[in-house]
Design a protein around this motif. Structure first.
Motif, short mmCIF file in Angstrom:
data_model
loop_
_atom_site.label_atom_id
_atom_site.label_comp_id
_atom_site.label_asym_id
_atom_site.label_seq_id
_atom_site.Cartn_x
_atom_site.Cartn_y
_atom_site.Cartn_z
N ASP A 136 21.00 -37.54 -86.00
CA ASP A 136 20.44 -38.68 -85.41
C ASP A 136 19.83 -39.76 -86.67
N ARG A 137 19.89 -41.27 -86.14
CA ARG A 137 19.22 -41.98 -86.95
C ARG A 137 17.92 -42.31 -86.40
N VAL A 138 16.92 -42.03 -86.92
CA VAL A 138 15.69 -42.45 -86.52
C VAL A 138 15.46 -43.89 -87.07
N ILE A 139 15.12 -45.05 -86.01
CA ILE A 139 14.56 -46.34 -86.56
C ILE A 139 13.04 -46.16 -86.66
N VAL A 198 8.22 -43.70 -85.72
CA VAL A 198 9.54 -43.73 -85.16
C VAL A 198 9.44 -44.57 -83.87
N VAL A 199 10.38 -45.85 -83.87
CA VAL A 199 10.48 -46.69 -82.68
C VAL A 199 11.59 -46.50 -81.76
N GLY A 200 12.69 -45.84 -82.35
CA GLY A 200 13.87 -45.61 -81.59
C GLY A 200 14.77 -44.55 -82.37
N VAL A 201 15.69 -44.05 -81.60
CA VAL A 201 16.60 -43.08 -81.79
C VAL A 201 18.21 -43.56 -81.61
N PHE A 202 18.90 -43.37 -82.65
CA PHE A 202 20.32 -43.66 -82.78
C PHE A 202 20.92 -42.40 -82.62
N SER A 203 21.87 -42.20 -81.56
CA SER A 203 22.52 -40.88 -81.74
C SER A 203 23.97 -40.58 -81.34
N PRO A 204 24.71 -40.71 -82.54
CA PRO A 204 26.22 -40.54 -82.13
C PRO A 204 26.35 -38.92 -81.71
N ARG A 205 27.56 -39.05 -80.88
CA ARG A 205 27.88 -37.67 -80.31
C ARG A 205 29.08 -37.40 -80.33
N ASN B 129 17.63 -32.30 -70.92
CA ASN B 129 18.12 -31.08 -72.00
C ASN B 129 19.41 -31.39 -72.68
N ALA B 130 20.07 -32.42 -72.36
CA ALA B 130 21.11 -32.98 -73.22
C ALA B 130 20.62 -34.18 -74.25
N HIS B 131 19.29 -34.02 -74.32
CA HIS B 131 18.60 -35.17 -74.96
C HIS B 131 18.98 -36.65 -74.60
N ILE B 132 19.17 -36.74 -73.22
CA ILE B 132 19.50 -38.04 -72.65
C ILE B 132 18.33 -38.42 -71.79
N ASP B 191 35.38 -40.11 -52.85
CA ASP B 191 35.84 -41.15 -53.77
C ASP B 191 35.30 -40.82 -55.32
N PHE B 192 35.94 -40.14 -55.86
CA PHE B 192 35.47 -39.68 -57.21
C PHE B 192 36.25 -40.20 -58.39
N ARG B 193 35.67 -40.46 -59.38
CA ARG B 193 36.67 -41.21 -60.55
C ARG B 193 35.69 -40.96 -61.91
N ILE B 194 36.36 -40.59 -62.71
CA ILE B 194 35.60 -40.61 -64.10
C ILE B 194 36.08 -41.95 -64.83
N ILE B 195 34.83 -42.57 -65.40
CA ILE B 195 35.23 -43.78 -66.04
C ILE B 195 34.94 -44.01 -67.45
N GLY B 196 34.66 -42.77 -68.07
CA GLY B 196 34.38 -42.66 -69.44
C GLY B 196 33.51 -41.50 -69.96
N LYS B 197 33.38 -41.24 -71.22
CA LYS B 197 32.71 -40.33 -71.81
C LYS B 197 31.78 -40.74 -72.84
N VAL B 198 30.71 -39.97 -72.83
CA VAL B 198 29.48 -40.53 -73.91
C VAL B 198 29.90 -40.23 -75.33
N VAL B 199 29.75 -41.20 -75.79
CA VAL B 199 30.00 -41.17 -77.38
C VAL B 199 28.77 -41.35 -78.30
N GLY B 200 27.72 -41.81 -77.34
CA GLY B 200 26.35 -42.06 -78.42
C GLY B 200 25.27 -42.30 -77.52
#
Lengths: 205, 205
Positions: A136-139, A198-205, B129-132, B191-200
């Motif tokens: 992760d990138r911490v800001i 730390v004021v932000g976290v940027f997390s590429p998955r 728990n997925a850090h979101i 009515d179910f639809r995937i619209i994208g996946k999390v990349v960040g």
DNA sequence: TGATTTAGAATACGATTGTATACTAGTATA
DNA sequence: TATACTAGTATACAATCGTATTCTAAATCA
């Protein structure tokens, strides 16, 4: 000097808008004569006077004797570029060129109040329970002081580390957010310094 | 035509770098003679030949007969602006103007391969728990398919939700990353639809 | 060996361009 | 009324600037 100090005349406003548009569309300043022709004037001086007035009032910047030498006083901000810190070399100022590893662009909402920001790539999993993962990138906002409970970036013996800041009357500890690791107790003789929080976290998955 | 089609000579590379630097620092193209002077050459033609070569190979763009008329073929990217999705209105294309809530600027490293990205503000703690976390901005690559285990954004009865995608031969489930919540089992008539996946994930603290 | 490519010099031409000076006319202001 | 300010014109000058032509020298290559 920031704009809006002084009022523009209507013509000056039109000229400024034309220059802005020209810069935006062609990435290049118009010439005095291009301004003249656009407004169907018959003398370069007609354009020049307005341009000089706009410069004097702080809306435009110019480089003398240079073709297409106009710039907007306030550049349009699309994203804030902040330096990514790598290994911190001893003795150098924190944000010295030598310490930089790259650039990270963040949303302008991160930079409210002109905060002095940098980014740091997290190594290790000591803060996973604070949702800060390896890679992760911490800001980080640069500061030398922090309140207990805040997540800080500290420099211990030249090593940068991200931890929760704890402080009692007798001692300072840096607390990981992972039961696998023990808190770090700072002793008097250690070279210890808070460099930011730390004021932000940027997390590429 | 994209650069890197044709190889540059060493000198051409130096000239291109100088032009790039000049553009970046002064927001203005250098003149032929400025290039000449920078390399301590004695003829405008020395510079001009390299500039013409760079144009022919696709690295530079130029406007003829215009002072400071050079541009980089590939504009320098400072940040990628992606739309923040708000409430999704039924019937409208996902990225329609009406669904947008704002703009988020992210690092170009997020946009590798020209991915079709948008952002979504997370509501609720079902993925902690997925850090979101609530308030985080998830950066989403638009897609209609996902592999089991990937974190997806799905639209159930018009509501957008972020969950881990699970699939067996008989059924599809959307799994939260928080023991407080139960998995959502998708039934045939929904009515179910995937619209994208999390990349960040972008997490202001 | 001769032909081609690349690098650079020398010089010149003419259009572009920033700037200077002097002028007219309208409008606001003290 | 006199003064100052704004808007625009007319013209000129010199520096800047893109471009054209011709030339030398070195390196590459068939």
């Amino acid at each position: 000097m920031a704009p809006s100090d002084e009022a523009m005349t209507d013509t000056q406003r039109s000229v400024l808008e034309y220059v802005q548009k020209h810069l935006q569309e062609s990435h290049r300043s118009p010439t005095v004569r291009e301004v003249m022709r656009h407004f169907k004037w018959n003398s370069p001086q007609s354009a020049r006077k307005h341009l000089l007035a706009l410069e004097e009032k702080g809306y435009l910047e110019r480089d003398e004797h240079i073709a297409r030498g106009m710039r907007l006083a306030e550049p349009t901000v699309t994203g804030i570029s902040i330096p990514i810190l790598g290994k911190v070399a001893a003795g150098l100022p924190l944000l010295a060129e030598e310490n930089r590893e790259g650039t990270l662009v963040v949303d302008p909402s991160m930079a409210r109040g002109g905060r002095n920001l940098f980014a740091l790539t997290v190594r290790g999993d000591s803060m996973v329970n604070a949702h800060i993962l390896p890679g992760d990138r911490v800001i980080v906002q640069q500061t030398t002081h922090a309140a207990p409970g805040e997540i800080v970036v500290a420099l211990i013996e030249g090593e940068a580390t991200v931890k929760t800041f704890r402080k009692t009357s007798s001692k300072i500890t840096l607390e990981p957010a992972n039961p696998k690791y023990d808190p770090i107790v700072i002793t008097q003789d250690q070279d210890f310094r808070i460099i930011g929080k730390v004021v932000g976290v940027f997390s590429p998955r």
